[in-house]
Design an enzyme around this catalytic site. Structure first.
Site, PDB file in Angstrom:
ATOM      1  N   ARG A 100      31.360  73.171  20.174  1.00 37.65           N
ATOM      2  CA  ARG A 100      32.235  74.080  21.422  1.00 37.65           C
ATOM      3  C   ARG A 100      33.250  75.063  20.988  1.00 37.65           C
ATOM      4  O   ARG A 100      34.008  76.193  20.972  1.00 37.65           O
ATOM      5  CB  ARG A 100      32.401  73.726  22.708  1.00 37.65           C
ATOM      6  CG  ARG A 100      31.787  73.485  23.828  1.00 37.65           C
ATOM      7  CD  ARG A 100      31.917  72.756  24.666  1.00 37.65           C
ATOM      8  NE  ARG A 100      32.029  71.262  24.817  1.00 37.65           N
ATOM      9  CZ  ARG A 100      31.684  70.101  23.903  1.00 37.65           C
ATOM     10  NH1 ARG A 100      30.629  70.318  24.289  1.00 37.65           N
ATOM     11  NH2 ARG A 100      32.830  69.046  24.306  1.00 37.65           N
ATOM     12  N   HIS A 115      24.953  74.028  11.334  1.00 35.17           N
ATOM     13  CA  HIS A 115      24.720  74.601  12.619  1.00 35.17           C
ATOM     14  C   HIS A 115      25.815  74.855  13.151  1.00 35.17           C
ATOM     15  O   HIS A 115      27.203  73.880  13.553  1.00 35.17           O
ATOM     16  CB  HIS A 115      23.749  73.806  14.068  1.00 35.17           C
ATOM     17  CG  HIS A 115      23.586  74.602  14.534  1.00 35.17           C
ATOM     18  ND1 HIS A 115      24.129  75.714  15.250  1.00 35.17           N
ATOM     19  CD2 HIS A 115      22.248  74.854  15.045  1.00 35.17           C
ATOM     20  CE1 HIS A 115      23.239  76.003  16.141  1.00 35.17           C
ATOM     21  NE2 HIS A 115      21.793  75.639  16.398  1.00 35.17           N
ATOM     22  N   TYR A 169      28.024  76.013  18.963  1.00 37.83           N
ATOM     23  CA  TYR A 169      26.723  77.595  19.858  1.00 37.83           C
ATOM     24  C   TYR A 169      27.432  78.347  20.372  1.00 37.83           C
ATOM     25  O   TYR A 169      27.536  79.509  21.485  1.00 37.83           O
ATOM     26  CB  TYR A 169      26.017  77.111  20.964  1.00 37.83           C
ATOM     27  CG  TYR A 169      26.257  75.828  21.070  1.00 37.83           C
ATOM     28  CD1 TYR A 169      25.765  74.075  20.680  1.00 37.83           C
ATOM     29  CD2 TYR A 169      27.075  75.769  22.508  1.00 37.83           C
ATOM     30  CE1 TYR A 169      26.015  73.239  21.507  1.00 37.83           C
ATOM     31  CE2 TYR A 169      27.312  74.403  22.933  1.00 37.83           C
ATOM     32  CZ  TYR A 169      26.748  72.835  22.550  1.00 37.83           C
ATOM     33  OH  TYR A 169      27.112  72.158  23.161  1.00 37.83           O
ATOM     34  N   HIS A 198      23.347  80.962  16.029  1.00 35.42           N
ATOM     35  CA  HIS A 198      22.615  82.063  17.098  1.00 35.42           C
ATOM     36  C   HIS A 198      23.150  83.208  17.979  1.00 35.42           C
ATOM     37  O   HIS A 198      24.792  83.078  16.894  1.00 35.42           O
ATOM     38  CB  HIS A 198      22.655  80.997  18.708  1.00 35.42           C
ATOM     39  CG  HIS A 198      22.691  79.652  19.065  1.00 35.42           C
ATOM     40  ND1 HIS A 198      22.868  79.348  20.282  1.00 35.42           N
ATOM     41  CD2 HIS A 198      21.732  79.006  18.281  1.00 35.42           C
ATOM     42  CE1 HIS A 198      22.276  77.464  19.929  1.00 35.42           C
ATOM     43  NE2 HIS A 198      21.351  77.676  18.871  1.00 35.42           N
ATOM     44  N   GLU A 234      18.961  81.994  14.458  1.00 39.98           N
ATOM     45  CA  GLU A 234      18.013  81.807  14.693  1.00 39.98           C
ATOM     46  C   GLU A 234      17.026  81.775  16.244  1.00 39.98           C
ATOM     47  O   GLU A 234      17.900  82.938  16.749  1.00 39.98           O
ATOM     48  CB  GLU A 234      18.882  80.038  15.895  1.00 39.98           C
ATOM     49  CG  GLU A 234      17.804  79.577  16.463  1.00 39.98           C
ATOM     50  CD  GLU A 234      18.465  77.551  16.754  1.00 39.98           C
ATOM     51  OE1 GLU A 234      19.288  77.722  15.724  1.00 39.98           O
ATOM     52  OE2 GLU A 234      17.728  77.493  17.787  1.00 39.98           O
ATOM     53  N   ASP A 283      13.174  78.388  16.620  1.00 38.90           N
ATOM     54  CA  ASP A 283      12.814  77.172  17.255  1.00 38.90           C
ATOM     55  C   ASP A 283      11.763  76.713  17.786  1.00 38.90           C
ATOM     56  O   ASP A 283      11.416  77.805  19.412  1.00 38.90           O
ATOM     57  CB  ASP A 283      14.463  77.324  17.657  1.00 38.90           C
ATOM     58  CG  ASP A 283      14.329  76.579  18.966  1.00 38.90           C
ATOM     59  OD1 ASP A 283      13.969  75.615  20.005  1.00 38.90           O
ATOM     60  OD2 ASP A 283      15.729  75.264  19.263  1.00 38.90           O
ATOM     61  N   HIS A 328      12.330  77.925  21.991  1.00 43.33           N
ATOM     62  CA  HIS A 328      12.935  79.176  22.191  1.00 43.33           C
ATOM     63  C   HIS A 328      12.140  79.657  22.498  1.00 43.33           C
ATOM     64  O   HIS A 328      12.237  80.585  23.067  1.00 43.33           O
ATOM     65  CB  HIS A 328      14.230  79.476  21.181  1.00 43.33           C
ATOM     66  CG  HIS A 328      15.158  78.066  21.181  1.00 43.33           C
ATOM     67  ND1 HIS A 328      16.209  78.248  20.334  1.00 43.33           N
ATOM     68  CD2 HIS A 328      15.651  77.351  22.069  1.00 43.33           C
ATOM     69  CE1 HIS A 328      17.659  77.296  20.746  1.00 43.33           C
ATOM     70  NE2 HIS A 328      17.239  76.997  21.548  1.00 43.33           N
ATOM     71  N   HIS A 384      13.788  74.371  14.344  1.00 41.03           N
ATOM     72  CA  HIS A 384      13.779  73.483  14.810  1.00 41.03           C
ATOM     73  C   HIS A 384      12.413  72.882  15.811  1.00 41.03           C
ATOM     74  O   HIS A 384      11.602  73.459  16.674  1.00 41.03           O
ATOM     75  CB  HIS A 384      14.879  74.458  16.279  1.00 41.03           C
ATOM     76  CG  HIS A 384      16.149  74.844  15.239  1.00 41.03           C
ATOM     77  ND1 HIS A 384      16.844  74.883  15.679  1.00 41.03           N
ATOM     78  CD2 HIS A 384      16.138  73.465  14.312  1.00 41.03           C
ATOM     79  CE1 HIS A 384      18.225  74.645  15.161  1.00 41.03           C
ATOM     80  NE2 HIS A 384      17.743  73.930  14.338  1.00 41.03           N
ATOM     81  N   ASP A 392      15.763  77.308  28.078  1.00 44.54           N
ATOM     82  CA  ASP A 392      16.301  76.916  26.643  1.00 44.54           C
ATOM     83  C   ASP A 392      16.725  75.446  26.918  1.00 44.54           C
ATOM     84  O   ASP A 392      18.000  74.953  26.626  1.00 44.54           O
ATOM     85  CB  ASP A 392      17.768  77.812  26.399  1.00 44.54           C
ATOM     86  CG  ASP A 392      17.651  76.943  24.976  1.00 44.54           C
ATOM     87  OD1 ASP A 392      17.264  75.789  24.304  1.00 44.54           O
ATOM     88  OD2 ASP A 392      18.768  78.039  24.245  1.00 44.54           O
ATOM     89  N   HIS A 440      15.129  71.925  26.053  1.00 43.09           N
ATOM     90  CA  HIS A 440      14.740  71.061  24.948  1.00 43.09           C
ATOM     91  C   HIS A 440      14.053  69.573  25.934  1.00 43.09           C
ATOM     92  O   HIS A 440      14.784  68.984  26.656  1.00 43.09           O
ATOM     93  CB  HIS A 440      15.567  70.180  23.820  1.00 43.09           C
ATOM     94  CG  HIS A 440      15.681  71.905  23.476  1.00 43.09           C
ATOM     95  ND1 HIS A 440      16.576  71.497  22.320  1.00 43.09           N
ATOM     96  CD2 HIS A 440      16.072  72.931  23.669  1.00 43.09           C
ATOM     97  CE1 HIS A 440      17.062  72.834  21.476  1.00 43.09           C
ATOM     98  NE2 HIS A 440      16.814  74.144  22.396  1.00 43.09           N
ATOM     99  N   GLU A 471      15.443  68.533  17.527  1.00 42.12           N
ATOM    100  CA  GLU A 471      16.862  68.790  18.203  1.00 42.12           C
ATOM    101  C   GLU A 471      16.388  68.303  19.975  1.00 42.12           C
ATOM    102  O   GLU A 471      16.929  68.930  20.824  1.00 42.12           O
ATOM    103  CB  GLU A 471      17.254  70.169  18.018  1.00 42.12           C
ATOM    104  CG  GLU A 471      17.322  70.805  17.532  1.00 42.12           C
ATOM    105  CD  GLU A 471      17.904  72.622  17.130  1.00 42.12           C
ATOM    106  OE1 GLU A 471      16.676  72.899  18.661  1.00 42.12           O
ATOM    107  OE2 GLU A 471      18.794  72.759  17.465  1.00 42.12           O
TER     108      GLU A 471
HETATM  109 ZN    ZN Z   1      17.816  75.262  22.872  1.00 41.50          ZN
HETATM  110 FE    FE Z   2      17.258  75.117  17.673  1.00 45.90          FE
HETATM  111 FE    FE Z   3      20.560  76.259  17.658  1.00 49.49          FE
END
Ligand code: ZN
Ligand code: FE
Ligand code: FE
Length: 275
Positions: free
Chosen positions: A37, A67, A70, A107, A142, A176, A179, A211, A224, A226, A256
């Site tokens: 975060r 990564h 996000y 992202h 991504e 991904d 995604h 991913h 989105d 997973h 992920e």
């Molecule tokens: Zn995702």
């Molecule tokens: Fe991802």
């Molecule tokens: Fe991601």
């Protein structure tokens, strides 16, 4: 050789992540550069990164994938938030040089009603302001599910960002599976067509990481969420087909999926066996 791993917690450092991924049968991994975060990063422990580099060389860990948090949004309507994204990414890339030659995924952002074109311009401007000719890290956009005002749900949007970046050789894309599926690309029934479209629009030579996720939602849901491999709308066979594809097989594949370490260990073992 198949490069497979999963998302790991970075809280105990690089060497710990290296040992952890080897212990569960992987040879690559992903981690957040700092709290997902946002917030400040721990000071880099040079003894740890040096020990990790040694360990990685000895254990066949050829590439790792960082990564970005996000919450970073380089195309926010608020200039202070855009500035924070740029400063955080620049700091991350500086720190990545302690483990040279790896990948940094982010992202692209959410344009929050300003429009995709405006978002694309701001993201490219941010990258042009922080990429450096001497960096050894490749920065990856991504592919996104396209939920809300996310930029990057269409391959064309990623292509437009790449087109506007001056230091193109520092850039790539991370695909991904959840995604792209949620964005409406049918990797279950038409994987070759989806990859052909990726090639036509972006170029498969730009694809640098994958991913590996199943999806809790049907094709085109723009959600989105997973799912564990084989328990969602994509399924194990479709994922294996992508992993075996000649254009993808050399790339690092990171899970992920909603798992703890033991679940990741089972999925890595299963995918290695079936592969
Ligand atoms: Zn995702
Ligand atoms: Fe991802
Ligand atoms: Fe991601």
């Amino acid at each position: 050789m198949l490069k497979i791993g999963c998302h790991l917690s970075a809280s105990r450092g690089y060497l710990h992540m290296g040992k952890e991924i080897i212990s569960i049968g992987g040879n690559t991994f992903q981690f957040f550069t700092r709290n997902p975060r946002g917030g400040s990063a721990k000071p880099l422990d040079e003894a740890d990164t040096a020990a990790f580099r040694q360990f990685a060389a000895e254990h066949g860990i050829e590439v790792i994938l960082a990564h970005a948090p996000y919450t970073l949004n380089g195309c926010s309507a608020d200039p202070a938030i855009r500035d924070f994204a740029a400063r955080t990414m620049a700091d991350d890339l500086q720190r990545m040089e302690a483990t040279p030659g790896n990948l940094y995924n982010f992202h692209p952002g959410s344009h929050v009603g300003q429009g995709t074109e405006a978002g694309i311009t701001m993201i490219a401007d941010m990258l042009n302001g922080l990429l450096r000719p001497d960096q050894t890290t490749t920065v990856l956009l991504e592919t996104m599910a396209g939920k809300g005002s996310e930029v990057g749900g269409r391959f064309e949007e990623l292509r437009e960002i790449l087109d506007r970046v001056t230091l193109k050789e520092k850039m790539g894309v991370c695909l991904d599976t959840c995604h792209v599926h949620d964005a409406g690309y049918d990797i279950v029934n038409h994987p070759d067509e989806v990859l052909a479209e990726f090639d036509r629009v972006i170029g498969l030579d730009r694809l640098r990481a994958v991913h590996v996720n199943d999806s809790k939602n049907p094709l085109g849901a723009r959600k989105d969420r997973h799912e564990k491999i084989g328990e969602g709308f994509i399924g194990t066979e479709a994922i294996l087909r992508l992993m075996r594809h000649p254009a993808l097989r050399e790339l690092p594949f990171n899970l992920e999926t909603p798992n703890e370490l033991d679940g990741y260990e089972r999925e890595i073992r299963m995918l290695k066996e079936l592969y």
